[in-house]
Scaffold this motif. Structure first.
Motif, short mmCIF file in Angstrom:
data_model
loop_
_atom_site.label_atom_id
_atom_site.label_comp_id
_atom_site.label_asym_id
_atom_site.label_seq_id
_atom_site.Cartn_x
_atom_site.Cartn_y
_atom_site.Cartn_z
N THR A 188 19.88 2.41 -3.81
CA THR A 188 20.86 1.37 -3.52
C THR A 188 20.63 0.23 -4.50
O THR A 188 19.54 -0.34 -4.53
N GLU A 210 27.69 -7.04 -3.93
CA GLU A 210 28.26 -5.74 -4.25
C GLU A 210 27.15 -4.69 -4.24
O GLU A 210 26.13 -4.84 -4.90
N THR A 211 27.36 -3.64 -3.46
CA THR A 211 26.36 -2.59 -3.28
C THR A 211 26.83 -1.31 -3.96
O THR A 211 27.99 -0.92 -3.84
N HIS A 212 25.91 -0.66 -4.69
CA HIS A 212 26.17 0.61 -5.35
C HIS A 212 25.22 1.65 -4.77
O HIS A 212 24.00 1.44 -4.76
N MET A 231 30.85 5.67 -13.02
CA MET A 231 29.62 4.96 -12.66
C MET A 231 28.77 4.69 -13.88
O MET A 231 28.11 3.64 -13.96
N HIS A 258 28.76 9.16 -6.05
CA HIS A 258 28.30 7.79 -5.91
C HIS A 258 29.42 6.94 -5.32
O HIS A 258 30.58 7.34 -5.30
N CYS A 259 29.07 5.73 -4.89
CA CYS A 259 30.08 4.83 -4.36
C CYS A 259 29.62 3.39 -4.55
O CYS A 259 28.46 3.12 -4.88
N ARG A 260 30.55 2.46 -4.34
CA ARG A 260 30.20 1.05 -4.32
C ARG A 260 31.13 0.31 -3.38
O ARG A 260 32.24 0.77 -3.09
#
Length: 392
Positions: free
Chosen positions: A283, A274-276, A181, A245-247
């Motif tokens: 967000t 695209e969402t992180h 990340m 974390h993610c996306r």
């Protein structure tokens, strides 16, 4: 779930999911209790074991440009004062006078060479050092080096100001983000953008209900039929799980032109959002031509309240290709649309959700396999609380 694919491959993965009318999914349906959004004891654990231990974003660097620029805000554990220093660094202090505890700075933002308490006019330099004690000949001997403002761990990275809401903690944003990340955020060069607008909204809603809503691609056509529902496909996510974390990529409806046709080497960036999710409470949305940052902070005492902050981060006018007039018109229009969706659609629904969670016989609830980002959020918050309790 997709992992560490190049962006164009991930977009094509989202297109394939759309063609098959499905989405990336979590392992299982997970139950949760409504008390997770109403319990004062759990809320205190979140303030202490989450926000008191790990970094969270409080500003974009462009909001503190010159030495002496400052902003104030209420964190879950402390009122804080964030100040740009003469050497270009940013430091954060507990926003209270060390004499009798009065709030030192009341303005939300500004520029100041000296911070002066309105109660007895004790004053402090921007570096937090105690500058003057009024009528000090009558007050008594004070070691000024021991009575400056209390400092919180602060780091500026990837165009954001991060703090840990605990004077006894340490901060290492790169380590917190993890290598993947950290590299992703570095690639966006967010420090080259400017925060066109930012605003905070105090809402009668638990912070996790708020955060959940902005990780959720399942509700779009139902809660936003005339706004986002006309733009973004519902319940389609090409997802990456980085642990904390993610996306995920969600296809816009403009991508439908490629449902029956192979896009070949066509760049598909303009067809997706695209969402992180950046644990614990942010967000970051990558749009085709700008970024949005949404942050959610618990109230210091009330589990049924929180503050949401929204930031619109855009290219500087001189590199945008727009005249200053067109640049302002474009982003003001975008901002107004975002505010309308929040106040007319999101917030009323979420207030009712918080009200519903207070029902004594609400029973268990659940997150579906398709609500994968929400699953990661819940999983990681529970880990932080458990780890914090074990460390005590």
């Amino acid at each position: 779930m997709t992992t560490s694919l190049p962006r164009q491959d991930r977009i094509r993965r989202a297109l394939e999911l759309l063609r098959n009318e499905t989405t990336d999914k979590f392992d299982d349906i997970v139950d949760f209790a409504p008390e997770e959004f109403t319990d004062p004891q759990l809320a205190k654990q979140e303030r202490d074991q989450v926000f008191g231990r790990v970094p969270s974003i409080v500003a974009h660097s462009s909001e503190l440009v010159k030495a002496g620029d400052f902003m104030t805000l209420q964190m879950p554990r402390n009122n804080i004062l964030v100040v740009r220093q003469k050497d270009g660094s940013v430091r954060t202090f507990v926003n209270l006078c060390r004499h009798r505890g009065a709030l030192l700075e009341e303005q939300e933002k500004g520029r100041c060479r000296i911070f002066s308490c309105a109660y007895h006019r004790w004053s402090y330099d921007p570096d937090g050092s105690l500058r003057a004690i009024t009528r000090d000949s009558t007050f008594g001997e004070v070691d000024r080096s021991e009575h400056g403002l209390i400092e919180l761990p602060t780091e500026e990275r990837h165009g954001f100001v991060w703090i840990v809401d605990n004077a006894d903690a340490e901060i290492d944003v790169a380590a917190w983000l993890g290598a993947e990340m950290d590299e992703i955020l570095a690639g966006y060069q967010l420090g080259e953008l400017v925060s066109f607008r930012s605003a905070g909204f105090d809402e009668p809603v638990n912070w996790k209900i708020m955060q959940d809503a902005f990780l959720d691609g399942y509700h779009i056509q139902y809660a936003h039929p005339n706004t986002a529902g006309k733009i973004i496909h519902t319940n389609v996510m090409a997802f990456e799980d980085f642990g904390r974390h993610c996306r995920f990529i969600a296809p816009r409806k403009t991508i439908d032109r490629w449902l029956e046709e192979d896009p070949g080497d066509e760049l598909l960036d303009k067809y997706v959002t695209e969402t992180h999710f950046l644990l614990p409470n942010s967000t970051l949305l990558r749009q085709p031509d700008h970024f949005q940052l949404l942050t959610f902070r618990p109230h210091p005492t009330d589990p049924g309240r929180s503050v949401m902050e929204q930031r619109l981060m855009v290219p500087k006018v001189e590199v945008s290709g727009f005249t200053e007039e067109h640049w302002n018109k474009r982003w003001n229009k975008n901002w107004d649309i975002l505010l309308a969706v929040l106040h007319e659609e999101d917030f009323p629904l979420l207030r009712q959700s918080q009200k519903g969670m207070g029902s004594a016989s609400a029973g268990k609830m659940m997150l579906g396999r398709n609500e994968v980002a929400n699953q990661v959020f819940r999983r990681e918050i529970k880990k932080l609380i458990a780890d914090g309790a074990a460390a005590e």
